[in-house]
Design a protein around this motif. Structure first.
Motif, mmCIF file in Angstrom:
data_model
loop_
_atom_site.group_PDB
_atom_site.id
_atom_site.type_symbol
_atom_site.label_atom_id
_atom_site.label_comp_id
_atom_site.label_asym_id
_atom_site.label_seq_id
_atom_site.Cartn_x
_atom_site.Cartn_y
_atom_site.Cartn_z
ATOM 1 N N TRP A 1 27.728 50.465 2.378
ATOM 2 C CA TRP A 1 26.958 49.900 3.556
ATOM 3 C C TRP A 1 26.294 48.286 3.108
ATOM 4 O O TRP A 1 26.354 47.838 2.111
ATOM 5 C CB TRP A 1 25.672 50.717 3.876
ATOM 6 N N ARG A 2 26.620 47.597 4.251
ATOM 7 C CA ARG A 2 26.310 46.233 4.225
ATOM 8 C C ARG A 2 24.912 45.968 3.578
ATOM 9 O O ARG A 2 24.621 44.973 2.427
ATOM 10 C CB ARG A 2 26.512 45.317 5.261
ATOM 11 N N VAL B 1 24.576 46.429 -0.474
ATOM 12 C CA VAL B 1 25.488 45.199 -0.931
ATOM 13 C C VAL B 1 24.779 43.868 -0.726
ATOM 14 O O VAL B 1 24.844 43.075 -1.882
ATOM 15 C CB VAL B 1 26.769 45.066 -0.003
ATOM 16 N N GLN B 2 24.272 43.545 0.370
ATOM 17 C CA GLN B 2 23.570 42.323 0.491
ATOM 18 C C GLN B 2 22.247 42.114 -0.530
ATOM 19 O O GLN B 2 21.949 41.119 -0.770
ATOM 20 C CB GLN B 2 23.145 41.896 1.862
ATOM 21 N N GLU B 3 21.579 43.402 -0.374
ATOM 22 C CA GLU B 3 20.572 43.208 -1.446
ATOM 23 C C GLU B 3 20.622 42.579 -2.928
ATOM 24 O O GLU B 3 19.987 41.935 -3.441
ATOM 25 C CB GLU B 3 19.869 44.694 -1.677
ATOM 26 N N VAL B 4 21.778 43.075 -3.602
ATOM 27 C CA VAL B 4 22.247 42.539 -4.673
ATOM 28 C C VAL B 4 23.119 41.398 -4.734
ATOM 29 O O VAL B 4 23.532 40.861 -5.740
ATOM 30 C CB VAL B 4 23.029 43.762 -5.530
ATOM 31 N N GLU C 1 34.797 39.495 5.410
ATOM 32 C CA GLU C 1 35.083 38.879 3.850
ATOM 33 C C GLU C 1 34.314 39.884 2.818
ATOM 34 O O GLU C 1 34.994 40.178 1.857
ATOM 35 C CB GLU C 1 34.204 37.500 3.794
ATOM 36 N N GLU C 2 33.349 40.299 3.303
ATOM 37 C CA GLU C 2 32.729 41.452 2.256
ATOM 38 C C GLU C 2 33.505 42.663 2.241
ATOM 39 O O GLU C 2 34.046 43.149 0.922
ATOM 40 C CB GLU C 2 31.378 42.133 3.105
ATOM 41 N N LEU D 1 36.724 48.162 7.843
ATOM 42 C CA LEU D 1 35.416 47.494 8.334
ATOM 43 C C LEU D 1 34.947 48.409 9.502
ATOM 44 O O LEU D 1 35.683 48.370 10.513
ATOM 45 C CB LEU D 1 35.403 46.207 8.745
ATOM 46 N N VAL D 2 34.032 49.307 9.466
ATOM 47 C CA VAL D 2 33.724 50.125 10.648
ATOM 48 C C VAL D 2 32.820 49.414 11.647
ATOM 49 O O VAL D 2 31.980 48.623 11.113
ATOM 50 C CB VAL D 2 32.980 51.491 10.153
#
Length: 291
Positions: free
Chosen positions: A38-39, A42-45, A90-91, A107-108
């Motif tokens: 989940w995004r 992922v964005q947290e790190v 991109e992620e 990508l869902v």
């Protein structure tokens, strides 16, 4: 303990309260070979760190959840949503490249509900199609498949104006199948009287980007979003749905994605163990005719 089915993937939502490193660790330690991310975690790190952690885990990457939410009329909010979808593409590409061999760049997309003050479902769905057309070049350039996920009609007003697999396929029609597909999620489509023919159509059109499973059981909680259960704990006919998906030639990983407060409160390792157990009993027996 029997080894988990090699096609089982743990969607990170199933162990939502585990951070990314923990989610990767408990999945790999359970002998499961794949994970969908989940995004937000992922964005947290940070994307680079997330990709490094994923690569070190040895797990396949199956989906990135989630983008979409672009049903609003043209204006700054829509532009911001489209730009965010480009970042999500991109992620997904970066994570798929970091995953073990067999990873998929999917990508869902959850379309979004009715804009504030609107009752026009047709117009909202039209703006979903417009967004897909705008994002296809980005998806193709990154090698990512956009997976339109139909959600149960109870979410049509506030979360997703796409309610059936057939609607998702209609929105994708004419767009390249390698760039735009559909997510087949048992929780959302089990009720549809046309679901088996829609799965067959999705297979013929090459648009099954991911197959996700969890169960439905009533009574639903006050927050219906959190009403998913381990496979086999409810009333969904996994035999017919899974056989239909397998008959299309779909031979990739299958995610278990669960939103449930009680399961989230469970120790992540135990939740993963129970997920694998439920999958083995309810889904695996119907994969024997895999292509």
């Amino acid at each position: 303990m029997t080894a988990p089915d090699p096609r089982l993937s743990i969607n990170q939502a199933t162990i939502k309260h585990a951070d990314l490193a923990t989610a990767l660790a408990v999945t790999a330690e359970a002998g499961i070979e794949a994970i969908g991310l989940w995004r937000e975690p992922v964005q947290e790190v940070g994307l680079a760190t997330a990709a490094r952690l994923l690569a070190a885990s040895g797990l396949r990457f199956t989906t990135h959840c989630r983008a979409g939410f672009f049903t609003m009329p043209e204006g700054p909010a829509r532009r911001a949503a489209i730009d965010d979808n480009r970042r999500a593409i991109e992620e997904a590409a970066t994570l798929a490249a970091a995953g073990a061999p067999g990873s998929t760049a999917v990508l869902v997309l959850v379309a979004g509900g009715l804009p504030d003050g609107s009752r026009d479902l047709v117009a909202a769905r039209g703006r979903v199609r417009d967004a897909l057309e705008e994002l296809v070049p980005d998806a193709e350039a990154a090698g990512v498949t956009l997976a339109i996920e139909p959600l149960h009609p109870m979410f049509a007003s506030d979360r997703c104006v796409v309610s059936t697999l057939g609607q998702a396929l209609d929105l994708a029609a004419g767009l390249p199948a390698h760039a735009v597909g559909a997510a087949v999620d048992t929780f959302h489509i089990w009720w549809d009287p046309d679901v088996l023919s829609a799965i067959d159509r999705a297979g013929r059109e090459g648009r099954i980007a991911t197959y996700q499973v969890c169960d439905w059981k009533t009574p639903l909680p006050a927050d219906v979003l959190l009403s998913r259960h381990y496979p086999g704990d409810g009333i969904i006919d996994f035999a017919s749905l899974t056989r239909a998906v397998v008959a299309t030639g779909y031979d990739r990983d299958i995610e278990v994605e669960i939103f449930n407060e009680d399961i989230w409160a469970t120790d992540p390792a135990e939740a993963v163990r129970r997920t694998a157990e439920g999958f083995a009993a309810a889904v695996s027996p119907h994969l024997e005719s895999r292509a």
